[in-house]
Write an enzyme that holds these catalytic residues in place. Structure first.
Site, PDB file in Angstrom:
ATOM      1  N   ARG A 113      45.915  18.722  53.371  1.00  0.00           N
ATOM      2  CA  ARG A 113      44.900  19.666  53.848  1.00  0.00           C
ATOM      3  C   ARG A 113      43.498  19.108  53.691  1.00  0.00           C
ATOM      4  O   ARG A 113      42.636  19.300  54.530  1.00  0.00           O
ATOM      5  CB  ARG A 113      44.968  20.967  53.045  1.00  0.00           C
ATOM      6  CG  ARG A 113      46.085  21.851  53.419  1.00  0.00           C
ATOM      7  CD  ARG A 113      46.302  22.874  52.356  1.00  0.00           C
ATOM      8  NE  ARG A 113      46.887  22.262  51.176  1.00  0.00           N
ATOM      9  CZ  ARG A 113      47.456  22.931  50.203  1.00  0.00           C
ATOM     10  NH1 ARG A 113      47.486  24.240  50.243  1.00  0.00           N
ATOM     11  NH2 ARG A 113      47.985  22.305  49.174  1.00  0.00           N
ATOM     12  N   SER A 150      49.933  28.776  49.840  1.00  0.00           N
ATOM     13  CA  SER A 150      50.837  29.892  49.544  1.00  0.00           C
ATOM     14  C   SER A 150      50.256  30.757  48.434  1.00  0.00           C
ATOM     15  O   SER A 150      50.405  31.981  48.452  1.00  0.00           O
ATOM     16  CB  SER A 150      52.212  29.357  49.132  1.00  0.00           C
ATOM     17  OG  SER A 150      52.755  28.588  50.173  1.00  0.00           O
TER      18      SER A 150
END
Ligand code: ADP
Length: 184
Positions: A113, A150
């Site tokens: 990311r 998450s």
């Protein structure tokens, strides 16, 4: 000319393609729950690998929300709905490199990311190569999922935030059910 996988190719090319070894990758992670960021990486990976096994780690994680069985089930639903070819999901225990060897995987796939991910992932990949000789392949996510994790999804869901752009619909439903039960 001759046919190979719905393509018209020369006999020589067909010979080369048939001799090419299928590449199997495993994508290990917690996936608690799977997000559009993970799916973005998966959708890119299916173009590169012949087989992709999404491997849901069973080892206890901090603040686990869904059981490994629930996480696998949600991913199975997505694979079925999106009709992704060559993709499967299962859960695994213990070391990723041992699981990779058991599955005869050629590579471990991980998503990136940001630069913050790189430091940790670099260390993990170097260790896995040193202990088991397995390569790790990284795929960078789309910018819009660069901040999706998450952990953050679980937090926002617990506070009732709108997550429709960040997670698949079936995951969103499951999260809403989970937190409805928990709220007084
Ligand atoms: P782990 O606990 O092993 O990090 P995760 O489910 O959090 O498990 O992540 C699995 C893999 O997916 C990791 O390589 C992680 O960097 C990657 N990943 C997580 N979120 C995203 C995202 N939004 N975009 C791309 N990759 C991601």
């Amino acid at each position: 000319m001759t046919r190979y996988n719905n393509l018209f190719v020369s006999h020589k090319t067909k010979g080369l393609l048939m001799r090419r070894k299928a590449v199997r990758a495993i994508f290990p992670g917690s996936f608690d729950p799977i997000t559009n960021g993970h799916l973005d990486v998966i959708s890119r990976a299916v173009k590169l690998f012949d087989e992709l096994v999404i491997a849901v780690g069973r080892s206890p994680i901090k603040n686990q929300l869904f059981t490994p069985e629930e996480r696998v089930k949600m991913i199975e639903e997505i694979i079925r709905r999106t009709r992704m070819k060559g993709v499967s999901v299962e859960s695994f225990d213990g070391l990723t490199v041992e699981y990779a060897a058991k599955k005869k995987a050629d590579v471990i796939l991980r998503g990136l990311r940001s630069l913050t991910d790189v430091q940790y992932e670099f260390q993990l990949a170097m260790t896995n190569r040193a202990v088991a000789g397995i390569e790790t392949v990284f795929i960078m996510t789309s910018e819009q999922y660069g901040f999706t994790s998450s952990t953050l999804i679980r937090e926002i869901a617990s506070l009732g935030g709108d997550l429709s752009n960040l997670i698949p619909e079936n995951v969103y439903e499951r999260l809403r059910e989970r937190f409805k039960k928990r709220r007084p």
